[in-house]
Scaffold this active site. Structure first.
Site, PDB file in Angstrom:
ATOM      1  N   TYR A 146     -18.078  14.373 -49.301  1.00 45.44           N
ATOM      2  CA  TYR A 146     -17.450  15.046 -48.165  1.00 45.44           C
ATOM      3  C   TYR A 146     -16.316  16.123 -48.606  1.00 45.44           C
ATOM      4  O   TYR A 146     -15.647  15.575 -49.376  1.00 45.44           O
ATOM      5  CB  TYR A 146     -16.933  13.853 -47.365  1.00 45.44           C
ATOM      6  CG  TYR A 146     -15.989  14.252 -46.043  1.00 45.44           C
ATOM      7  CD1 TYR A 146     -14.634  14.096 -45.899  1.00 45.44           C
ATOM      8  CD2 TYR A 146     -16.603  15.014 -44.949  1.00 45.44           C
ATOM      9  CE1 TYR A 146     -14.094  14.630 -44.983  1.00 45.44           C
ATOM     10  CE2 TYR A 146     -16.108  15.287 -43.909  1.00 45.44           C
ATOM     11  CZ  TYR A 146     -14.815  14.910 -44.004  1.00 45.44           C
ATOM     12  OH  TYR A 146     -14.014  15.464 -42.798  1.00 45.44           O
ATOM     13  N   ASP A 241     -13.963  19.418 -56.187  1.00 44.19           N
ATOM     14  CA  ASP A 241     -13.076  19.101 -54.762  1.00 44.19           C
ATOM     15  C   ASP A 241     -12.127  17.646 -55.550  1.00 44.19           C
ATOM     16  O   ASP A 241     -12.695  16.412 -55.126  1.00 44.19           O
ATOM     17  CB  ASP A 241     -13.890  18.782 -53.893  1.00 44.19           C
ATOM     18  CG  ASP A 241     -13.327  18.322 -52.478  1.00 44.19           C
ATOM     19  OD1 ASP A 241     -13.712  18.089 -51.420  1.00 44.19           O
ATOM     20  OD2 ASP A 241     -11.789  18.071 -52.742  1.00 44.19           O
ATOM     21  N   LYS A 269      -3.945  15.411 -50.077  1.00 41.83           N
ATOM     22  CA  LYS A 269      -3.600  13.956 -50.039  1.00 41.83           C
ATOM     23  C   LYS A 269      -2.095  13.803 -50.786  1.00 41.83           C
ATOM     24  O   LYS A 269      -1.111  14.176 -50.503  1.00 41.83           O
ATOM     25  CB  LYS A 269      -4.577  13.169 -50.244  1.00 41.83           C
ATOM     26  CG  LYS A 269      -5.873  13.002 -49.379  1.00 41.83           C
ATOM     27  CD  LYS A 269      -6.877  12.355 -49.816  1.00 41.83           C
ATOM     28  CE  LYS A 269      -8.281  12.435 -48.915  1.00 41.83           C
ATOM     29  NZ  LYS A 269      -8.325  11.755 -47.701  1.00 41.83           N
TER      30      LYS A 269
HETATM   31  P1  KE4 Z   1      -8.730  16.656 -45.051  1.00 42.72           P
HETATM   32  O1  KE4 Z   1      -8.849  17.956 -44.215  1.00 42.72           O
HETATM   33  O2  KE4 Z   1      -8.880  15.529 -44.276  1.00 42.72           O
HETATM   34  O3  KE4 Z   1      -7.000  16.721 -45.582  1.00 42.72           O
HETATM   35  O4  KE4 Z   1      -9.346  16.692 -46.500  1.00 42.72           O
HETATM   36  C1  KE4 Z   1     -10.697  16.812 -46.215  1.00 42.72           C
HETATM   37  C2  KE4 Z   1     -11.295  16.096 -47.419  1.00 42.72           C
HETATM   38  C3  KE4 Z   1     -11.893  16.993 -48.605  1.00 42.72           C
HETATM   39  N1  KE4 Z   1     -12.224  16.660 -49.783  1.00 42.72           N
HETATM   40  C4  KE4 Z   1     -12.398  15.345 -50.004  1.00 42.72           C
HETATM   41  C5  KE4 Z   1     -12.844  14.880 -51.481  1.00 42.72           C
HETATM   42  C6  KE4 Z   1     -12.019  14.203 -48.969  1.00 42.72           C
HETATM   43  O5  KE4 Z   1     -12.079  13.097 -49.088  1.00 42.72           O
HETATM   44  C7  KE4 Z   1     -11.265  14.781 -47.977  1.00 42.72           C
HETATM   45  C8  KE4 Z   1     -10.895  13.624 -46.903  1.00 42.72           C
HETATM   46  N2  KE4 Z   1     -11.179  12.369 -47.006  1.00 42.72           N
HETATM   47  C9  KE4 Z   1     -11.268  11.548 -45.805  1.00 42.72           C
HETATM   48  C10 KE4 Z   1     -11.311  10.300 -46.202  1.00 42.72           C
HETATM   49  N3  KE4 Z   1     -12.792   9.735 -46.495  1.00 42.72           N
HETATM   50  C11 KE4 Z   1     -10.249  11.602 -45.054  1.00 42.72           C
HETATM   51  C12 KE4 Z   1     -10.307  10.580 -43.930  1.00 42.72           C
HETATM   52  C13 KE4 Z   1     -10.504  11.064 -42.510  1.00 42.72           C
HETATM   53  O6  KE4 Z   1     -11.032  11.991 -42.461  1.00 42.72           O
HETATM   54  O7  KE4 Z   1      -9.826  10.567 -41.658  1.00 42.72           O
END
Ligand code: KE4
Length: 433
Positions: A146, A241, A269
């Site tokens: 993801y 990523d 994060k």
């Molecule tokens: P954000 O747009 O949520 O800040 O980041 C997206 C993203 C991009 N790449 C990786 C490897 C990620 O894990 C994420 C976001 N991770 C999720 C947790 N599985 C965020 C939690 C959520 O979507 O509420």
């Protein structure tokens, strides 16, 4: 022990009037574990407290950012100081450069970078940059990975998309995904064949170098090396990523763990210390093609926001202390090895893994979980039972068998021992069902 969740229930009833699913991000709704989400009032160190006053040991840490634990004194006081100067200018500040220097020290492949306000923006911009630089359209991603809710990447996505079994979201025209090839994680042969067939048309490969959105999957070093070799051969841009793994699995992320450099890296994060920050960066020859130097567009009102930069700077400074990661991984090792031993004691089919401050566990006989299919074949019913009983004992694990877990430097031996004691009781109950 969690006494009741009456106030959370009331809050959830009300939030459902304003937000789809009552939440602002799907995984928080606890749908995958058929449970009522708890509404959080505050956090301190390794603990979070819900509206009903229940205390939990937090193994989510806001999905990764809270590596120092909640409400770290130094981070909070830095924010309190800087916020008095205003919250945003929409103009450059020294704080952005300070954070960039700290990032570059740990990710030397990020010769230049750009701040964004989320991981999604970072990966979306990285894809655009790769396509703009190579003048190619095709991209390779991997099933179960993801990269945020980017239209062209929500194909066989992990995290919430996987949790809901919806791997390619409605509302995305086929024109936006037809160039996206989703392959099996850890499958060298598939990647090789794909490059043989499309190599010269592939703008980039984007990969979670340690997967954390289909639970936690540590790839073979051969897999990442193969990606590096093929990208070199076909002049395809390799994007790691590291939104989740950056500063999480090691100070230099998975690139440090495996000793393999990406052409473009995305972060998020931890790099914002819990404030909205994403970053993408890489070789000068690519980054300097971004506006205003070059034609490829990227922008953002709050990119490099001074308050968010300050939280990131202080967080990175704090985790740069000697033996931070040795201590962090030792905590993780004690937790996961403990869980595995207790599951064995109670004859529960279970396996776990960990890297730095990130972990995963699975209810399965399979001791080698390599890809999304392996995770999908794990026992979700047992996961749900374990999650629910542990939550009732005040242990807050990720509410989905497709998510990784996170430990902070503030998780004490007492916390881990209590977690293992609760797991012992829970596995015993589960083995008697
Ligand atoms: P954000 O747009 O949520 O800040 O980041 C997206 C993203 C991009 N790449 C990786 C490897 C990620 O894990 C994420 C976001 N991770 C999720 C947790 N599985 C965020 C939690 C959520 O979507 O509420």
């Amino acid at each position: 022990m969690v006494k009741n969740k009456k106030i959370s229930k009331k809050a959830f009833d009300e939030s459902n009037k304003y937000f789809p699913g009552g939440v602002n991000s799907p995984v928080r709704a606890f749908k995958n574990v058929n449970s009522l989400p708890v509404f959080i009032k505050k956090g301190k160190g390794s603990y979070i407290y819900d509206l009903d006053g229940n205390k939990y040991i937090d193994y989510i840490g806001s999905w990764g950012p809270m590596i120092l634990g909640h409400a770290d004194k130094s981070v909070i006081s830095s924010i309190q100081k800087v916020v008095k100067n205003s919250t945003s200018f929409g103009a450059p500040t020294l704080l952005e450069t300070t954070l960039a220097k700290l990032i570059k020290r740990s990710f030397p492949a990020m010769e230049k970078m750009r701040m964004t306000s989320s991981g999604t923006e970072a990966t979306m911009s990285a894809i655009r940059l790769a396509r703009g630089c190579t003048k190619r359209d095709k991209i390779i991603k991997f099933e179960g990975c993801y990269h945020g809710h980017v239209d062209s990447l929500l194909v066989n996505a992990g995290s919430g998309a996987a949790t809901f079994g919806v791997t390619s979201s409605p509302g995305i025209p086929n024109d936006l995904t037809k160039h996206t090839m989703s392959l099996e994680y850890n499958n060298l042969e598939q990647v090789e064949n794909c490059f043989k067939r499309y190599g010269a048309k592939i703008a980039c490969v984007i990969v979670e170098p340690i997967a954390g959105n289909m639970n936690c999957i540590i790839p073979s070093k051969k897999f990442l090396k193969k990606l590096r070799t093929l990208c070199n051969k076909y002049k395809t841009i390799l994007i790691f990523d590291e939104v989740m793994t950056g500063f999480r699995v090691a100070r230099g992320g998975a690139q440090e763990v495996f000793g393999i450099e990406a052409d473009i890296t995305t972060l998020g994060k931890i790099v914002g210390g819990g404030m909205p920050v994403g970053v993408f960066g890489g070789k000068r020859k690519y980054m300097d093609q971004l506006a205003p130097n070059g034609p490829i567009y990227h922008a953002g009102t709050l990119s490099g926001n001074p308050v968010a930069m300050t939280a990131g700077i202080k967080t990175i400074e704090m985790l740069s202390k000697k033996s931070f990661y040795v201590n962090l991984e030792n905590k993780n090792k004690k937790l996961i090895n403990g869980l595995c031993a207790l599951a064995k004691k109670h004859n529960i089919d279970f396996t776990g893994n960990y890297v730095g401050g990130m972990f995963g566990f699975f209810f399965t006989k399979n001791k080698k979980i390599c890809n999304f299919e392996d995770v999908s074949n794990c026992d979700k019913i047992l996961f749900e039972k374990f999650f629910k009983i542990m939550l009732s004992k005040g242990i807050y694990f990720a509410p989905s068998s497709f998510e990784a877990g996170f430990i902070s430097i503030k998780h004490s031996d007492k916390d881990i021992n209590y977690t293992l004691q609760c797991a012992d009781e829970t596995f015993k109950m589960m083995s008697n069902i």
